[in-house]
Design a protein around this motif. Structure first.
Motif, PDB file in Angstrom:
ATOM      1  N   ILE A 210       3.852  10.333  10.868  1.00 43.30           N
ATOM      2  CA  ILE A 210       4.582  10.462   9.478  1.00 43.30           C
ATOM      3  C   ILE A 210       4.720   9.190   8.992  1.00 43.30           C
ATOM      4  O   ILE A 210       4.807   8.215   9.543  1.00 43.30           O
ATOM      5  N   VAL A 211       4.633   9.246   7.388  1.00 47.96           N
ATOM      6  CA  VAL A 211       4.890   7.995   6.830  1.00 47.96           C
ATOM      7  C   VAL A 211       6.555   7.304   7.069  1.00 47.96           C
ATOM      8  O   VAL A 211       7.393   7.965   7.271  1.00 47.96           O
TER       9      VAL A 211
ATOM     10  N   ASN B  75      -2.327   7.709   1.113  1.00 46.82           N
ATOM     11  CA  ASN B  75      -3.326   7.845   2.192  1.00 46.82           C
ATOM     12  C   ASN B  75      -3.118   9.051   2.734  1.00 46.82           C
ATOM     13  O   ASN B  75      -4.383   9.813   3.236  1.00 46.82           O
ATOM     14  N   ILE B  76      -2.113   9.602   3.165  1.00 43.36           N
ATOM     15  CA  ILE B  76      -1.970  10.735   4.066  1.00 43.36           C
ATOM     16  C   ILE B  76      -2.349  12.065   3.470  1.00 43.36           C
ATOM     17  O   ILE B  76      -2.522  12.891   3.912  1.00 43.36           O
TER      18      ILE B  76
ATOM     19  N   HIS C   8      -3.262  10.021  10.882  1.00 47.88           N
ATOM     20  CA  HIS C   8      -3.495  11.328  11.231  1.00 47.88           C
ATOM     21  C   HIS C   8      -3.751  11.681  12.726  1.00 47.88           C
ATOM     22  O   HIS C   8      -3.880  10.558  13.433  1.00 47.88           O
TER      23      HIS C   8
ATOM     24  N   MET D 169       0.843  -1.236  -0.024  1.00 51.77           N
ATOM     25  CA  MET D 169      -0.023   0.150   0.020  1.00 51.77           C
ATOM     26  C   MET D 169       0.969   1.495  -0.040  1.00 51.77           C
ATOM     27  O   MET D 169       1.922   1.291   0.852  1.00 51.77           O
ATOM     28  N   ASP D 170       0.755   2.228  -0.892  1.00 53.65           N
ATOM     29  CA  ASP D 170       1.399   3.314  -0.838  1.00 53.65           C
ATOM     30  C   ASP D 170       1.159   4.089   0.445  1.00 53.65           C
ATOM     31  O   ASP D 170      -0.227   4.749   0.286  1.00 53.65           O
ATOM     32  N   SER D 171       2.132   4.515   1.057  1.00 56.91           N
ATOM     33  CA  SER D 171       1.603   5.121   2.128  1.00 56.91           C
ATOM     34  C   SER D 171       1.303   6.533   1.939  1.00 56.91           C
ATOM     35  O   SER D 171       0.384   7.396   2.645  1.00 56.91           O
ATOM     36  N   LYS D 172       1.930   7.361   0.990  1.00 58.24           N
ATOM     37  CA  LYS D 172       1.646   8.553   0.959  1.00 58.24           C
ATOM     38  C   LYS D 172       0.402   9.197   0.495  1.00 58.24           C
ATOM     39  O   LYS D 172      -0.404   9.954   0.460  1.00 58.24           O
TER      40      LYS D 172
ATOM     41  N   LEU E   5       2.886  17.404   9.179  1.00 59.23           N
ATOM     42  CA  LEU E   5       2.856  15.754   8.736  1.00 59.23           C
ATOM     43  C   LEU E   5       4.097  15.798   7.888  1.00 59.23           C
ATOM     44  O   LEU E   5       4.268  14.632   7.276  1.00 59.23           O
ATOM     45  N   GLU E   6       4.921  16.979   7.566  1.00 65.12           N
ATOM     46  CA  GLU E   6       5.957  16.654   6.655  1.00 65.12           C
ATOM     47  C   GLU E   6       5.836  16.177   5.094  1.00 65.12           C
ATOM     48  O   GLU E   6       6.482  15.561   4.671  1.00 65.12           O
TER      49      GLU E   6
ATOM     50  N   TYR F 183       0.543   3.789  11.320  1.00 67.24           N
ATOM     51  CA  TYR F 183       0.708   5.463  11.029  1.00 67.24           C
ATOM     52  C   TYR F 183      -0.858   5.965  10.560  1.00 67.24           C
ATOM     53  O   TYR F 183      -1.536   5.134  10.284  1.00 67.24           O
TER      54      TYR F 183
ATOM     55  N   GLU G  47       8.458   6.252   5.067  1.00 65.57           N
ATOM     56  CA  GLU G  47       9.491   6.571   4.178  1.00 65.57           C
ATOM     57  C   GLU G  47      10.740   7.460   4.756  1.00 65.57           C
ATOM     58  O   GLU G  47      11.694   7.693   4.480  1.00 65.57           O
ATOM     59  N   LEU G  48       9.864   8.625   5.651  1.00 72.45           N
ATOM     60  CA  LEU G  48      10.868   9.416   6.276  1.00 72.45           C
ATOM     61  C   LEU G  48      11.532   8.921   7.358  1.00 72.45           C
ATOM     62  O   LEU G  48      12.308   9.795   8.051  1.00 72.45           O
TER      63      LEU G  48
ATOM     64  N   HIS H 115      -4.755  13.364   1.908  1.00 74.27           N
ATOM     65  CA  HIS H 115      -6.171  14.009   2.185  1.00 74.27           C
ATOM     66  C   HIS H 115      -5.673  15.261   2.674  1.00 74.27           C
ATOM     67  O   HIS H 115      -6.614  16.077   2.283  1.00 74.27           O
ATOM     68  N   GLU H 116      -4.777  15.706   3.479  1.00 75.07           N
ATOM     69  CA  GLU H 116      -4.917  16.920   4.067  1.00 75.07           C
ATOM     70  C   GLU H 116      -4.565  18.008   3.002  1.00 75.07           C
ATOM     71  O   GLU H 116      -4.889  19.164   2.946  1.00 75.07           O
TER      72      GLU H 116
ATOM     73  N   TYR I  85      -1.900   1.263   8.169  1.00 74.87           N
ATOM     74  CA  TYR I  85      -2.453   2.693   8.349  1.00 74.87           C
ATOM     75  C   TYR I  85      -4.134   2.869   8.699  1.00 74.87           C
ATOM     76  O   TYR I  85      -4.728   1.943   8.569  1.00 74.87           O
TER      77      TYR I  85
ATOM     78  N   LEU J 237       6.693  17.455  -1.067  1.00 81.90           N
ATOM     79  CA  LEU J 237       7.355  16.105  -0.931  1.00 81.90           C
ATOM     80  C   LEU J 237       6.490  15.023  -1.815  1.00 81.90           C
ATOM     81  O   LEU J 237       6.677  13.987  -1.270  1.00 81.90           O
TER      82      LEU J 237
ATOM     83  N   TYR K 291     -10.188   9.772  -1.696  1.00 80.27           N
ATOM     84  CA  TYR K 291     -10.668  10.528  -0.430  1.00 80.27           C
ATOM     85  C   TYR K 291     -12.417  10.633  -0.546  1.00 80.27           C
ATOM     86  O   TYR K 291     -12.715  10.760  -1.582  1.00 80.27           O
TER      87      TYR K 291
END
Lengths: 404, 434
Positions: free
Chosen positions: B172-173, A316-317, B51, A311-314, A350-351, B49, B175-176, A319-320, B190, A373, A386
């Protein structure tokens, strides 16, 4: 009578499944030393020969085992040691010292650890040594048995070898290699590392004392062998208790390895990363769906496991990100600037975005140049997933991101 | 029949667990299946991970406590050095088995000692047959500690050769987090945000309205709960006063709508505290003048200071070569060739203020003030007080006495308000609005 029989079979199944889980989990997660090795026969023989020469014939040696993460270096070494320990002479004489670069972060700690593992703490006592070399020499001297003039062979195993080269002056490495060259006590130094350029990191005097013997573990198998490895890893050993179940299970594994979907899943996985550790993780995920009601693995289990694993982590995140896009939408959602700033700061936390120069630059918060990023595909994927995304945001994203 | 099926744990426990973790069934069931039975091995490390307020800490704690699995729970922001972290883990581990004797403080300096002491602790207790879980919350702080802490924890199962699983909780994901030379990859899981569920009774209608206004902006559960609690009394008011009954959603909505919008600007942004908000609600007067924190930023300036500020704003946001056009009586036209236009696509207002020397500021000031201004010390001291008020900033070293450079740090709205008080049309003088 039949009820009792069915209860027996179901209880057998429960216990049986539990045992299956135990064995396979130990194999996948804990890398038990009873597993089999694949594709590394040459390296195995080489290493075994080397260690035999030290332990039986009293030669000093040094070697480095180099291979990417998860390629089986520790496993190889453990196998070789296990076979070596079956020889009586070795078992009684050989002393092993296991050091790890992550644990012993400087030479003082390393020396204390060596003393502890050689069980010399009471011998050393409160002595104060002038230098590292003296200390080490004292230890090795004390290893000599009373009447015999030959001393016990010592095997130093240095895991995460590339971290040892960052110690001050590389004293530990220098002294170990020095002893392995000066032929007083039979000493072998084996280093395990994932860096291919490890020789460039060694200092000149250390490198010259190293024998330059390198054993490479390069995952050099192709997809057919990968399939074979998959089959063997998933099969239960023949000495497993519940014989009829074992046969059924192994037959199921055989049919899985010939199934098209399973082969596709494995091929995708193989193209991402060849090493065995990721295969183990995939199998472990598929294994966790095995229960009493679902005792045999199916292709869909493996497919699910593969999806979960990759699963691609980014996506998911991200959304922000859409809150930030809102500002330009000029739709019914008219948010004040401070509200948008708060969302922006959340993105920063969240970087997902990062300031280009560090935070020491004295500029106003709103005017700091930021770097995003993520890339466009991840943003597009996130917008698809989303929930309740306003349509104009989606359209805006598609129009502006598609031509980039 | 509970959603979770597990041979190990009794059904009652699982039902209880299910009731405590609404909307998180799929994550909990994957965790349960990964954990397996007590004595089985599991992944050496798990990375979770999601929010803020997506339930990671709560779900992990509830899961481990309800199923009574031996675990150690540490927050990495509390234990911000490696020594504190390792000692905390060891102390909690000691407390796991023996409730009578409270473990003495175990000194632990390095990760090497930690591994050794950990192995000893596990042997002395009956933990040998069960998986011990070490949960590290706010795991992003681990990256700030020594470089060997994170890879060490990822491999703890292998290094101690015991049945232990380390769980990392972070926003934070992964990868970082990954170190440069690689490490043992954890299993990543997740936790998505909670989603809206619609239902139909009074409280639910209130929540729906609240979410309708705030959901697009904020999905943080804690904030939404805070806002819901604050605004509920106001929502109930019409019903209490007898003007509307419970089902009259439209009237309730009209009543609360403007209120919520105001709440967005004030309480959500923490401009005013929640007690101030409640007091305003009780006054029940006209909405009136909510003096938030940012309102206090407005100051009354003397006459020349206002012009100094306007001049500073113009100097910051207009490029120097355009000064001739704006401020000289007889100026030529600026040739806006194509070449220039291409480079000026980004408006100066997006890039931020540029620094300008003192001479330029004074030159602009003389040209925009009608009567003659003498360069007395009065003017210069006003410049310094503007710097103290942080409306201007000094750029570069402050020991450069002969050519100080400044930058104007006010926003466009602010300067327009000031310009309006002196009847000065600043938009005419700004390059970006030509």
């Amino acid at each position: 009578m039949s009820k009792r029989k069915s209860k027996e079979t179901s209880s057998v199944n429960g216990e049986c499944i539990s045992q299956v889980q135990r064995i396979l989990r130990e194999r996948f997660c804990h890398q038990c030393p009873n597993g089999k090795l694949f594709g590394v026969q040459l390296q195995y023989k080489h290493l075994l020969e080397l260690l035999k020469r030290t332990t039986i014939h009293g030669e000093s040696n040094s070697a480095l085992i180099i291979g990417p993460r998860g390629s089986g270096k520790t496993m190889l070494l453990n196998h070789v040691l296990k076979e070596l320990m079956e020889v009586k002479q070795v078992r009684e004489n050989l002393l092993q010292v296991h050091l790890n670069g992550l644990l012993q972060t400087n030479d003082k700690i390393a020396l204390k650890e060596i003393t502890r593992q050689l069980q010399m703490e009471n011998v050393v006592g409160d002595k104060v040594f002038g230098s590292f070399a003296e200390n080490l020499a004292f230890l090795l001297e004390a290893l000599k048995k009373g009447d015999r003039d030959s001393s016990c062979p010592v095997l130093f195993i240095l895991d995460e070898f590339d971290l040892f080269v960052h110690h001050k002056n590389q004293t530990l490495l220098y002294n170990l290699f020095d002893i392995s060259q000066s032929a007083q006590t039979p000493v072998t130094v084996i280093g395990l590392t994932c860096r291919q350029d490890i020789l460039e990191l060694l200092e000149k005097r250390v490198k010259s004392r190293f024998s330059h013997r390198q054993i490479y573990l390069l995952n050099s198998f192709d997809f057919k062998q990968y399939l074979k490895i998959f089959k063997e890893q998933l099969s239960l050993p023949t000495e497993f208790l519940y014989k009829p179940f074992t046969q059924k299970w192994n037959k199921n594994v055989q049919s899985l390895s010939e199934d098209r979907t399973v082969q596709d899943v494995l091929r995708n996985h193989f193209h991402c990363s060849k090493d065995l550790r990721s295969l183990h993780m995939l199998l472990m995920l598929a294994l966790s769906s095995i229960t009493v009601s679902h005792p045999f693995m199916t292709g869909s289990d493996l497919l699910e496991a593969s999806k979960l694993y990759r699963m691609d982590s980014k996506a998911n995140i991200v959304h922000e990100f859409q809150k930030f896009i809102q500002r330009k939408a000029h739709s019914m959602y008219n948010f004040e600037k401070p509200v948008v700033m708060k969302a922006f700061e959340h993105l920063l936390q969240l970087e997902l975005i990062k300031p280009i120069e560090g935070l020491s630059v004295r500029a106003q918060r709103e005017y700091l140049l930021m770097k995003l990023l993520l890339d466009n595909n991840q943003i597009m994927d996130a917008l698809q997933v989303y929930p309740n995304c306003p349509t104009d945001v989606k359209q805006w994203a598609t129009s502006s991101l598609s031509w980039l | 029949m509970p959603n979770f099926e597990h041979p190990e744990y009794p059904e009652a426990t699982l039902l209880h667990l299910e009731s405590m973790v609404p909307c998180r069934e799929s994550q909990v069931s994957s965790l349960l299946s990964v954990f397996g039975e007590r004595q089985h091995f599991s992944f050496p490390s798990i990375f979770i991970y999601g929010h803020t307020s997506s339930g990671k800490t709560y779900v992990m704690q509830t899961l481990l406590e309800t199923l009574e699995l031996p675990h150690v729970f540490v927050n990495c922001v509390e234990c911000f050095t490696s020594r504190l972290l390792l000692e905390e883990i060891l102390t909690q581990l000691q407390n796991l088995s023996s409730e009578n004797k409270h473990g003495s403080h175990v000194p632990c300096d390095t990760f090497n000692d930690f591994v050794r002491l950990f192995k000893q602790e596990i042997i002395t207790q009956e933990l040998q047959n069960q998986t011990v879980y070490i949960v590290l919350d706010k795991a992003e702080q681990l990256r700030e500690m020594e470089a060997n802490v994170l890879p060490g924890f990822l491999r703890l199962q292998e290094m101690t050769d015991r049945n232990v699983t380390v769980v990392f909780l972070s926003e934070i994901v992964w990868e970082l987090f990954r170190p440069n030379t690689g490490c043992l990859e954890p299993f990543t899981l997740y936790f998505p945000d909670y989603s809206i569920e619609y239902s139909a009774d009074f409280y639910a209608a209130y929540i729906n309205i609240l979410l309708g206004v705030f959901y697009t902006v904020c999905r943080d559960l804690k904030e939404l709960r805070h806002l819901a609690a604050l605004n509920f009394t106001k929502y109930c008011e019409p019903v209490v006063r007898g003007e509307a009954n419970e089902r009259d959603t439209r009237r309730l909505w009209k009543n609360i709508e403007s209120h919520l919008k105001k709440a967005m600007q004030t309480v959500y942004l923490r401009e005013i505290s929640s007690s101030q908000w409640e007091r305003i609600q009780q006054d029940d007067g006209e909405p009136g003048h909510l003096k938030g924190l940012s309102a206090h930023a407005h100051v009354e300036l003397p006459y020349y200071s206002k012009f100094l500020l306007i001049a500073a704003y113009l100097a910051s946001y207009n490029p120097a070569r355009t000064d001739k056009r704006f401020f000289l009586k007889h100026h030529g036209k600026i040739k806006k060739t194509n070449f220039l236009k291409k480079h000026e696509k980004t408006s100066n207002h997006l890039l931020g203020p540029k620094p300008f020397p003192l001479d330029r500021l004074l030159a602009i000031l003389y040209s925009i003030v009608d009567n003659k201004v003498a360069p007395t010390a009065n003017i210069f001291s006003q410049i310094t007080s503007l710097v103290t008020l942080q409306l201007l900033t000094l750029v570069g070293h402050d020991d450069k006495l002969d050519g100080p450079k400044y930058k104007c740090t006010v926003s466009l709205d602010f300067i327009r308000a000031i310009a309006r008080t002196v009847n000065f049309d600043i938009i005419k003088y700004l390059y970006d609005f030509l």
